[in-house]
Write a protein that holds these residues in place. Structure first.
Motif, PDB file in Angstrom:
ATOM      1  N   LEU A  32       0.612  -1.149  -0.003  1.00  0.00           N
ATOM      2  CA  LEU A  32      -0.041   0.014  -0.133  1.00  0.00           C
ATOM      3  C   LEU A  32       0.879   1.182   0.087  1.00  0.00           C
ATOM      4  O   LEU A  32       1.984   1.236   0.791  1.00  0.00           O
ATOM      5  CB  LEU A  32      -1.071   0.013   1.269  1.00  0.00           C
ATOM      6  N   GLN A  80       0.897   5.726  -0.785  1.00  0.00           N
ATOM      7  CA  GLN A  80      -0.087   6.935  -1.294  1.00  0.00           C
ATOM      8  C   GLN A  80       0.152   7.536  -2.668  1.00  0.00           C
ATOM      9  O   GLN A  80       1.290   7.221  -3.055  1.00  0.00           O
ATOM     10  CB  GLN A  80       0.199   7.967  -0.199  1.00  0.00           C
ATOM     11  N   ALA A  81      -0.766   8.093  -3.201  1.00  0.00           N
ATOM     12  CA  ALA A  81      -0.510   8.593  -4.573  1.00  0.00           C
ATOM     13  C   ALA A  81       0.695   9.521  -4.612  1.00  0.00           C
ATOM     14  O   ALA A  81       0.934  10.276  -3.434  1.00  0.00           O
ATOM     15  CB  ALA A  81      -1.822   9.425  -5.084  1.00  0.00           C
ATOM     16  N   LYS A 107      -0.172   6.258  -9.069  1.00  0.00           N
ATOM     17  CA  LYS A 107      -1.648   6.824  -9.256  1.00  0.00           C
ATOM     18  C   LYS A 107      -2.667   5.866  -8.627  1.00  0.00           C
ATOM     19  O   LYS A 107      -2.316   4.715  -8.864  1.00  0.00           O
ATOM     20  CB  LYS A 107      -1.881   7.406 -10.824  1.00  0.00           C
ATOM     21  N   PRO A 108      -3.763   6.424  -8.269  1.00  0.00           N
ATOM     22  CA  PRO A 108      -4.955   5.472  -7.707  1.00  0.00           C
ATOM     23  C   PRO A 108      -5.104   4.323  -8.830  1.00  0.00           C
ATOM     24  O   PRO A 108      -5.436   3.233  -8.583  1.00  0.00           O
ATOM     25  CB  PRO A 108      -5.920   6.253  -7.429  1.00  0.00           C
ATOM     26  N   GLU A 109      -5.098   4.748 -10.246  1.00  0.00           N
ATOM     27  CA  GLU A 109      -5.434   3.872 -11.180  1.00  0.00           C
ATOM     28  C   GLU A 109      -4.255   2.745 -11.404  1.00  0.00           C
ATOM     29  O   GLU A 109      -4.488   1.969 -12.423  1.00  0.00           O
ATOM     30  CB  GLU A 109      -5.620   4.681 -12.402  1.00  0.00           C
ATOM     31  N   THR A 139      -3.418   0.868  -9.150  1.00  0.00           N
ATOM     32  CA  THR A 139      -4.060  -0.143  -8.256  1.00  0.00           C
ATOM     33  C   THR A 139      -4.299  -1.465  -8.802  1.00  0.00           C
ATOM     34  O   THR A 139      -5.262  -1.662  -9.889  1.00  0.00           O
ATOM     35  CB  THR A 139      -5.192   0.261  -7.151  1.00  0.00           C
ATOM     36  N   THR A 150      -1.673  -1.274  -4.064  1.00  0.00           N
ATOM     37  CA  THR A 150      -3.016  -0.516  -3.836  1.00  0.00           C
ATOM     38  C   THR A 150      -2.055   0.801  -3.643  1.00  0.00           C
ATOM     39  O   THR A 150      -1.217   1.197  -2.794  1.00  0.00           O
ATOM     40  CB  THR A 150      -3.476  -0.889  -2.440  1.00  0.00           C
ATOM     41  N   VAL A 151      -2.861   1.887  -4.550  1.00  0.00           N
ATOM     42  CA  VAL A 151      -2.261   3.358  -4.345  1.00  0.00           C
ATOM     43  C   VAL A 151      -3.547   3.934  -3.803  1.00  0.00           C
ATOM     44  O   VAL A 151      -4.548   4.048  -4.488  1.00  0.00           O
ATOM     45  CB  VAL A 151      -1.918   3.744  -5.647  1.00  0.00           C
ATOM     46  N   SER A 152      -3.524   4.770  -2.770  1.00  0.00           N
ATOM     47  CA  SER A 152      -4.704   5.378  -1.873  1.00  0.00           C
ATOM     48  C   SER A 152      -4.300   6.875  -2.616  1.00  0.00           C
ATOM     49  O   SER A 152      -3.355   7.521  -2.861  1.00  0.00           O
ATOM     50  CB  SER A 152      -4.392   5.299  -0.470  1.00  0.00           C
ATOM     51  N   SER A 153      -5.483   7.414  -2.775  1.00  0.00           N
ATOM     52  CA  SER A 153      -5.485   8.830  -3.025  1.00  0.00           C
ATOM     53  C   SER A 153      -5.591   9.957  -1.885  1.00  0.00           C
ATOM     54  O   SER A 153      -5.748   9.441  -0.752  1.00  0.00           O
ATOM     55  CB  SER A 153      -6.974   8.972  -3.881  1.00  0.00           C
TER      56      SER A 153
END
Length: 121
Positions: free
Chosen positions: A11, A13-14, A86-88, A90, A118-121
């Protein structure tokens, strides 16, 4: 006869970075190419990046300039450095390799078990 073991997902972050590793082992005579594919929920698996034995690389348009694929021939290992995530991005990332088996001189193609990014926004 040939196995791939992936590591490095997690995991983040963006805007952050992750590095994936994939090591091939077994009765390997040669590896022609290795690559990373990814599959997001509800979507088809798509190629992210690939590298040949000669060092030629290929990237999906969506990751160009952000991801870098490299390979350590001595270790039969491929790496994917992912920056500016980026979140995309993920998805479950799968390693792929194809080459020749030393015991039979037959070609092989194998997939890793997948590692979740997993990329969180």
């Amino acid at each position: 006869q040939v196995q791939l073991v992936e590591s490095g997902g997690g995991l983040v972050q963006a805007g952050g970075s992750l590095r994936l590793s994939c090591a091939a082992s077994g009765s390997i005579l040669s590896i022609n190419a290795m690559g990373w594919y990814r599959q997001a929920p509800g979507r088809q698996r798509e190629v992210g990046a690939a590298i040949t034995s000669g060092g030629s690389t290929n990237y999906a348009d969506s990751v160009k300039g952000r991801f870098t694929i490299t390979r350590d021939h001595a270790k039969n290992t491929v790496y994917l450095q992912m920056n500016s995530l980026k979140p995309e991005d993920t998805a479950v990332y799968f390693c792929n390799a194809y080459g020749v088996v030393i015991t039979t001189w037959r070609s092989f193609e194998v997939w890793g078990q997948g590692t979740l990014v997993t990329v969180s926004s």
